[in-house]
Design an enzyme around this catalytic site. Structure first.
Site, mmCIF file in Angstrom:
data_model
loop_
_atom_site.group_PDB
_atom_site.id
_atom_site.type_symbol
_atom_site.label_atom_id
_atom_site.label_comp_id
_atom_site.label_asym_id
_atom_site.label_seq_id
_atom_site.Cartn_x
_atom_site.Cartn_y
_atom_site.Cartn_z
ATOM 1 N N GLY A 121 0.812 -1.223 0.000
ATOM 2 C CA GLY A 121 0.000 0.000 0.000
ATOM 3 C C GLY A 121 0.834 1.256 0.000
ATOM 4 N N GLY A 123 2.644 3.501 1.522
ATOM 5 C CA GLY A 123 3.268 3.636 2.840
ATOM 6 C C GLY A 123 3.830 5.027 3.075
ATOM 7 N N LYS A 143 4.567 12.147 -2.506
ATOM 8 C CA LYS A 143 5.333 10.975 -2.084
ATOM 9 C C LYS A 143 6.346 11.406 -1.035
ATOM 10 C CE LYS A 143 8.335 7.269 -3.767
ATOM 11 N NZ LYS A 143 8.821 6.572 -4.967
ATOM 12 N N ASP A 155 9.167 4.817 7.681
ATOM 13 C CA ASP A 155 8.950 6.091 8.361
ATOM 14 C C ASP A 155 8.063 7.044 7.564
ATOM 15 O OD1 ASP A 155 10.611 6.752 6.296
ATOM 16 O OD2 ASP A 155 12.300 7.388 7.533
ATOM 17 N N GLY A 156 7.598 6.588 6.396
ATOM 18 C CA GLY A 156 6.707 7.434 5.606
ATOM 19 C C GLY A 156 7.430 8.531 4.838
ATOM 20 N N ARG A 206 3.660 13.942 -7.383
ATOM 21 C CA ARG A 206 3.515 13.130 -8.582
ATOM 22 C C ARG A 206 2.139 13.376 -9.198
ATOM 23 N NH1 ARG A 206 5.799 7.150 -7.170
ATOM 24 N NH2 ARG A 206 3.858 6.872 -5.998
ATOM 25 N N ASP A 282 3.747 -4.543 -7.520
ATOM 26 C CA ASP A 282 3.185 -3.320 -6.942
ATOM 27 C C ASP A 282 3.799 -2.079 -7.581
ATOM 28 O OD1 ASP A 282 5.430 -4.529 -5.403
ATOM 29 O OD2 ASP A 282 5.414 -2.610 -4.361
ATOM 30 N N ASP A 292 6.933 4.610 -9.970
ATOM 31 C CA ASP A 292 7.795 4.326 -8.820
ATOM 32 C C ASP A 292 9.277 4.264 -9.189
ATOM 33 O OD1 ASP A 292 5.623 4.367 -7.227
ATOM 34 O OD2 ASP A 292 5.948 2.412 -6.309
HETATM 35 P P1 AMP Z 1 8.988 0.406 -3.192
HETATM 36 O O1 AMP Z 1 10.053 -0.612 -3.153
HETATM 37 O O2 AMP Z 1 9.485 1.822 -3.088
HETATM 38 O O3 AMP Z 1 8.062 0.232 -4.346
HETATM 39 O O4 AMP Z 1 8.125 0.226 -1.868
HETATM 40 C C1 AMP Z 1 7.514 -0.983 -1.514
HETATM 41 C C2 AMP Z 1 6.523 -0.744 -0.405
HETATM 42 O O5 AMP Z 1 7.170 -0.202 0.734
HETATM 43 C C3 AMP Z 1 5.405 0.231 -0.745
HETATM 44 O O6 AMP Z 1 4.262 -0.209 -0.097
HETATM 45 C C4 AMP Z 1 5.915 1.523 -0.173
HETATM 46 O O7 AMP Z 1 4.871 2.421 0.137
HETATM 47 C C5 AMP Z 1 6.608 1.048 1.086
HETATM 48 N N1 AMP Z 1 7.671 1.939 1.521
HETATM 49 C C6 AMP Z 1 8.887 2.122 0.958
HETATM 50 N N2 AMP Z 1 9.613 3.004 1.663
HETATM 51 C C7 AMP Z 1 8.846 3.404 2.695
HETATM 52 C C8 AMP Z 1 9.027 4.298 3.790
HETATM 53 N N3 AMP Z 1 10.159 4.971 3.968
HETATM 54 N N4 AMP Z 1 8.003 4.449 4.649
HETATM 55 C C9 AMP Z 1 6.860 3.778 4.504
HETATM 56 N N5 AMP Z 1 6.638 2.917 3.510
HETATM 57 C C10 AMP Z 1 7.608 2.726 2.609
HETATM 58 MG MG MG Z 2 6.529 1.015 -5.032
#
Ligand code: AMP
Ligand code: MG
Length: 530
Positions: A121, A123, A143, A155-156, A206, A282, A292
């Protein structure tokens, strides 16, 4: 939970966003679009929540044409309301947030590195709303705007370096003519963010018609929520592919659209030497957009097995495997859509029919990707007519490029300088190959092939220069902008964006941006850390 707009918000929607001259008007225009957007799907799909504010946000980069296409004057970002602009696109409250205009985080799941990862989701992404302008309708998303119910251990936040890379590459891809999500701005804050070391936070705005991923469908399938799965598919069909309704099976037609757009996207990526780096399901857009941006890379020295993501130790997402991985990902999507297929078929023999039909649609990936890639290569080689053996000629070039680690972008760009009649103009390409004899042998075949072409050298060169970019976002170029930004200088971000807005043009003032990477570029590593 109610998503109906308040009267105030509804009134704002009637205004033309083109007239948005203040931050308040821009915010109203974006938030007014929430009511009948993805958000209207309801609480099974998303969680409304405010962004987590950051201290003292400041503008790092702005895509002026993105601002214009959203219907507002880009000068707002640097004018008297610049603080409000930075605050709004950092997710900070700039006024009382109308409760029914709350941003939202969406839920999805997915396969990561070939393994079912369960729920993921948004995040760290929050969608602010949707803008309608000039007949287009796009979602606006932050983002790095703070934790959400889908943050898991994260940490979002997003760090400055990865945000600059995403901002620049989104716009660069768009100007290359490759389907992608866009970026309006990147906003920074001195808020510390812990990765391998302490860095600072940034937020990318974005923009995309949709942020729906294959993983959204997988989510509802895996949780056996078939009504929600159908709702999601209906949303995508109604919004983007209404013609699917005219087909016997609209959901199969939706899969067909995903197959088509994904195959085309892979041909585009392969054609410019773009490696995504994390092709998890995803990170695959249902609309076939590049989405992404993380540890992506444009290839410098060509290596067919190049792995741009330092975290991808198995090389699952190497350059050469991308088209195959996309096909694998489409299978995950197809699997998730199965419960929707053949709803009007008689129960008897239904599942067999459904599988058969779905397989037929999946077969079209190969039928589409192969010819799309050959067509792309033909254009890159300046071949206007089709002849048998063109694919072999292209493969022959890739083989010697690989063996010589020839620079991807320069090889194709300089190829337009070759003459069909004599070899005296070969140097700009030939010099990129250590094994000159191998190049000469290939060039002889190429010239033989060119003899069948009606176009003269000049016309061919002109056409080639429209498909072989001179400027791409090489790692070292992004790195230079990042290093300067770490010292609070943002002119390089702006300059690089300016260069990348015209990737196919000769820009003599920016010749240095088209050169071979410096030696230190070889040591640059990009990983999943972002
Ligand atoms: P990604 O590899 O960037 O596509 O991220 C995979 C998943 O991890 C997605 O659900 C992102 O929203 C979540 N995510 C990546 N980095 C963070 C972060 N620093 N804080 C919260 N969620 C994250
Ligand atoms: Mg992603």
């Amino acid at each position: 939970m109610s998503f109906s707009p308040s009267n105030a918000v509804r009134a704002a929607r009637d205004e033309t966003p083109a007239d948005a001259r203040s931050m308040r008007e821009i915010a109203s225009a974006i938030e007014a679009g929430l009511a009948d957007s993805f958000a209207a799907l309801g609480s099974a799909f998303l969680t409304p929540l405010p962004a987590a504010p950051v201290p003292d946000p400041y503008l790092i980069g702005l895509s002026r044409e993105m601002a214009e296409s959203l219907g507002f004057d880009p000068d707002i970002a640097t004018g008297p309301e610049k603080n409000e602009f930075a605050a709004y696109f950092a997710g900070n409250p700039t006024r009382d947030w109308p409760s029914d205009a709350l941003p939202y985080a969406a839920v999805y799941s997915g396969h990561q590195f070939g393994v079912w990862a369960g729920q993921l989701g948004d995040g760290r992404a929050l969608t602010l709303g949707e803008v309608q302008h000039d007949g287009a309708r796009v979602e606006v998303q932050l983002k790095g705007a703070g934790r959400t119910p889908y943050s898991r251990m994260g940490d979002g936040r997003a760090v400055l370096r990865s945000s600059i890379r995403e901002f620049l590459c989104s716009e660069a891809m768009h100007h290359l003519g490759i389907p992608t999500t866009r970026a309006l701005a990147v906003i920074g804050s001195d808020l510390p963010v812990r990765r391998e070391s302490i860095e600072t936070a940034a937020i990318v705005t974005r923009v995309s018609p949709s942020f729906v991923r294959f993983g959204h469908f997988e989510h509802f399938y895996a949780n056996d929520r078939i009504d929600d799965l159908r709702k999601l598919a209906d949303h995508v069909i109604d919004r983007f592919y209404p013609h699917c309704r005219e087909q016997d099976d609209p959901y199969l037609a939706l899969l067909d659209e995903a197959v088509r757009s994904t195959a085309d996207l892979m041909a585009e990526w392969q054609g410019v030497g773009f490696c995504h780096g994390v092709m998890n399901t995803d990170n695959m857009s249902i609309l076939g957009l590049t989405i992404d941006y993380g540890p992506f890379g444009f290839m410098d020295a060509f290596n067919a097995h190049h792995v741009c993501n330092h975290s991808d130790t198995q090389g699952r997402y190497s350059y050469g495997r991308q088209p195959q991985v996309a096909y694998w990902n489409l299978f995950c999507l197809a699997q998730a859509l199965v419960p929707l297929f053949g709803e009007n078929l008689p129960e008897e023999g239904r599942s067999e029919r459904v599988v058969e039909e779905a397989q037929k649609v999946m077969e079209r990936y190969k039928e589409r990707f192969g010819p799309a890639l050959v067509a792309k290569m033909r254009a890159k080689l300046g071949l206007d007519i089709e002849r048998e053996g063109d694919d072999k000629l292209a493969n022959g070039l890739f083989e010697i490029m690989h063996a010589n680690r020839a620079d991807f972008t320069l090889t194709f760009r300089n190829l337009s300088k070759l003459s069909k009649s004599d070899a005296s103009h070969d140097a700009p390409v030939r010099d990129l190959f250590l094994d000159r004899a191998a190049f000469d042998a290939w060039a002889a075949q190429y010239r033989e092939r060119l003899a069948h072409e009606p176009r003269d050298d000049a016309a061919r060169a002109e056409a080639m220069n429209r498909v072989n970019p001179k400027y791409v976002l090489r790692n070292h170029l992004a790195e230079q902008a990042i290093r300067q930004a770490n010292e609070k200088g943002f002119s390089e971000v702006a300059r690089l964006l300016d260069v990348l807005r015209h990737p196919y043009d000769e820009q003599p003032q920016y010749e240095a941006y088209a050169g071979l990477p410096p030696d230190w570029a070889g040591d640059l590593e990009v990983s999943c850390s972002s």
